[in-house]
Design a protein around this motif. Structure first.
Motif, PDB file in Angstrom:
ATOM      1  N   GLY A 138      27.682  28.297  22.664  1.00 43.19           N
ATOM      2  CA  GLY A 138      27.070  27.525  23.566  1.00 43.19           C
ATOM      3  C   GLY A 138      25.346  27.649  22.877  1.00 43.19           C
ATOM      4  N   ARG A 139      25.713  28.700  21.898  1.00 36.64           N
ATOM      5  CA  ARG A 139      24.195  28.347  21.515  1.00 36.64           C
ATOM      6  C   ARG A 139      24.494  28.779  20.073  1.00 36.64           C
ATOM      7  N   ARG A 140      23.529  28.521  19.773  1.00 40.30           N
ATOM      8  CA  ARG A 140      23.329  28.519  17.758  1.00 40.30           C
ATOM      9  C   ARG A 140      22.289  30.103  17.401  1.00 40.30           C
ATOM     10  N   HIS A 141      23.240  31.021  17.096  1.00 35.75           N
ATOM     11  CA  HIS A 141      22.009  32.205  17.353  1.00 35.75           C
ATOM     12  C   HIS A 141      22.229  32.295  16.036  1.00 35.75           C
ATOM     13  N   ALA A 142      21.282  33.571  15.132  1.00 37.56           N
ATOM     14  CA  ALA A 142      20.953  34.470  13.961  1.00 37.56           C
ATOM     15  C   ALA A 142      22.258  35.591  13.619  1.00 37.56           C
ATOM     16  N   SER A 143      22.422  36.209  12.801  1.00 36.36           N
ATOM     17  CA  SER A 143      22.530  37.600  11.887  1.00 36.36           C
ATOM     18  C   SER A 143      22.455  37.555  10.897  1.00 36.36           C
ATOM     19  N   THR A 144      22.255  38.673  10.658  1.00 35.17           N
ATOM     20  CA  THR A 144      22.077  39.180   8.907  1.00 35.17           C
ATOM     21  C   THR A 144      23.672  39.884   8.919  1.00 35.17           C
ATOM     22  N   ASP A 145      24.872  39.459   9.393  1.00 34.56           N
ATOM     23  CA  ASP A 145      25.812  40.433   8.938  1.00 34.56           C
ATOM     24  C   ASP A 145      25.982  38.753   7.955  1.00 34.56           C
ATOM     25  N   GLU A 146      26.673  39.385   6.240  1.00 33.21           N
ATOM     26  CA  GLU A 146      27.445  38.719   5.547  1.00 33.21           C
ATOM     27  C   GLU A 146      28.284  37.419   5.299  1.00 33.21           C
ATOM     28  N   HIS A 147      28.335  36.851   4.912  1.00 35.32           N
ATOM     29  CA  HIS A 147      29.740  35.648   4.817  1.00 35.32           C
ATOM     30  C   HIS A 147      30.738  36.144   4.171  1.00 35.32           C
ATOM     31  N   PRO A 148      31.659  35.991   4.672  1.00 33.38           N
ATOM     32  CA  PRO A 148      32.866  36.712   3.650  1.00 33.38           C
ATOM     33  C   PRO A 148      32.790  35.766   2.469  1.00 33.38           C
ATOM     34  N   PRO A 149      33.246  36.389   1.329  1.00 31.96           N
ATOM     35  CA  PRO A 149      32.566  36.270   0.211  1.00 31.96           C
ATOM     36  C   PRO A 149      33.509  34.698  -0.267  1.00 31.96           C
ATOM     37  N   GLY A 150      32.034  34.222  -0.865  1.00 33.60           N
ATOM     38  CA  GLY A 150      33.317  33.384  -1.028  1.00 33.60           C
ATOM     39  C   GLY A 150      32.755  31.800  -0.267  1.00 33.60           C
ATOM     40  N   ALA A 151      32.508  32.202   0.932  1.00 37.84           N
ATOM     41  CA  ALA A 151      32.831  31.104   2.520  1.00 37.84           C
ATOM     42  C   ALA A 151      30.618  30.683   2.152  1.00 37.84           C
ATOM     43  N   SER A 152      30.345  29.536   2.747  1.00 37.92           N
ATOM     44  CA  SER A 152      28.857  29.278   2.850  1.00 37.92           C
ATOM     45  C   SER A 152      28.887  29.215   4.552  1.00 37.92           C
ATOM     46  N   ILE A 153      29.491  29.887   4.984  1.00 40.84           N
ATOM     47  CA  ILE A 153      29.489  29.667   6.847  1.00 40.84           C
ATOM     48  C   ILE A 153      30.474  31.030   7.211  1.00 40.84           C
ATOM     49  N   TYR A 154      30.430  31.327   8.008  1.00 43.81           N
ATOM     50  CA  TYR A 154      31.258  31.708   9.393  1.00 43.81           C
ATOM     51  C   TYR A 154      32.140  31.532   9.736  1.00 43.81           C
ATOM     52  N   PRO A 155      33.583  31.238   8.715  1.00 41.26           N
ATOM     53  CA  PRO A 155      34.717  30.601   9.652  1.00 41.26           C
ATOM     54  C   PRO A 155      34.649  30.525  11.124  1.00 41.26           C
ATOM     55  N   ASP A 156      35.420  29.605  11.022  1.00 40.69           N
ATOM     56  CA  ASP A 156      35.588  29.636  12.915  1.00 40.69           C
ATOM     57  C   ASP A 156      36.348  31.034  12.816  1.00 40.69           C
ATOM     58  N   GLY A 157      35.853  31.202  14.039  1.00 39.55           N
ATOM     59  CA  GLY A 157      36.751  32.388  14.777  1.00 39.55           C
ATOM     60  C   GLY A 157      36.093  33.612  14.373  1.00 39.55           C
ATOM     61  N   THR A 158      34.747  34.183  13.661  1.00 38.29           N
ATOM     62  CA  THR A 158      34.846  35.824  12.918  1.00 38.29           C
ATOM     63  C   THR A 158      33.604  36.328  13.849  1.00 38.29           C
ATOM     64  N   GLU A 159      34.122  37.220  13.880  1.00 39.00           N
ATOM     65  CA  GLU A 159      33.035  37.837  14.610  1.00 39.00           C
ATOM     66  C   GLU A 159      32.224  38.576  14.156  1.00 39.00           C
ATOM     67  N   THR A 160      30.699  38.104  14.856  1.00 37.65           N
ATOM     68  CA  THR A 160      29.507  38.710  14.079  1.00 37.65           C
ATOM     69  C   THR A 160      28.635  38.777  15.007  1.00 37.65           C
ATOM     70  N   SER A 161      27.678  39.708  14.835  1.00 32.56           N
ATOM     71  CA  SER A 161      26.942  40.688  15.247  1.00 32.56           C
ATOM     72  C   SER A 161      25.368  39.947  15.334  1.00 32.56           C
ATOM     73  N   THR A 162      25.288  38.877  15.870  1.00 39.30           N
ATOM     74  CA  THR A 162      24.258  38.664  16.262  1.00 39.30           C
ATOM     75  C   THR A 162      22.793  39.159  16.217  1.00 39.30           C
ATOM     76  N   LEU A 163      21.082  38.574  16.322  1.00 37.64           N
ATOM     77  CA  LEU A 163      19.787  39.055  16.344  1.00 37.64           C
ATOM     78  C   LEU A 163      19.634  39.620  17.758  1.00 37.64           C
ATOM     79  N   CYS A 164      20.092  38.808  18.688  1.00 43.16           N
ATOM     80  CA  CYS A 164      19.878  39.180  19.759  1.00 43.16           C
ATOM     81  C   CYS A 164      21.420  39.955  20.721  1.00 43.16           C
ATOM     82  N   GLN A 165      22.004  40.628  19.741  1.00 41.21           N
ATOM     83  CA  GLN A 165      22.062  41.897  20.372  1.00 41.21           C
ATOM     84  C   GLN A 165      23.965  41.677  20.781  1.00 41.21           C
ATOM     85  N   ARG A 166      24.102  40.589  20.192  1.00 38.20           N
ATOM     86  CA  ARG A 166      25.697  40.379  20.890  1.00 38.20           C
ATOM     87  C   ARG A 166      26.437  39.916  19.872  1.00 38.20           C
TER      88      ARG A 166
END
Ligand SMILES: [Zn+2]
Length: 80
Positions: free
Chosen positions: A16-44
């Motif tokens: 429900g929010r647009r978060h930011a993350s320092t995780d790398e995108h998967p190889p060849g992807a320009s976004i995090y694909p749907d359902g990708t577990e991502t660590s956000t800058l707000c520590q979630r």
């Protein structure tokens, strides 16, 4: 060192929010694909949501101020 990156983070709509993350995108992807577990800058850990409306969600305030710091910009001024 990896190639030039303008900012060391990416935006990721999730939960429900647009978060930011320092995780790398998967190889060849320009976004995090749907359902990708991502660590956000707000520590979630969130699962990326790529639905059509996800990009219209409000920006996570904690991520936004952390992203400004990472980008070398002054933090947002408080609301007036
Ligand atoms: Zn966040």
């Amino acid at each position: 060192m990896p190639g030039y990156r303008p900012h060391p983070f990416h935006w990721v709509p999730a939960d429900g929010r647009r978060h930011a993350s320092t995780d790398e995108h998967p190889p060849g992807a320009s976004i995090y694909p749907d359902g990708t577990e991502t660590s956000t800058l707000c520590q979630r850990t969130v699962k990326a949501d790529t639905s059509d409306t996800a990009w219209l969600w409000e920006t996570c305030l904690d991520c936004n101020s952390a992203a400004h710091e990472l980008a070398g910009l002054p933090p947002l001024a408080g609301a007036r």
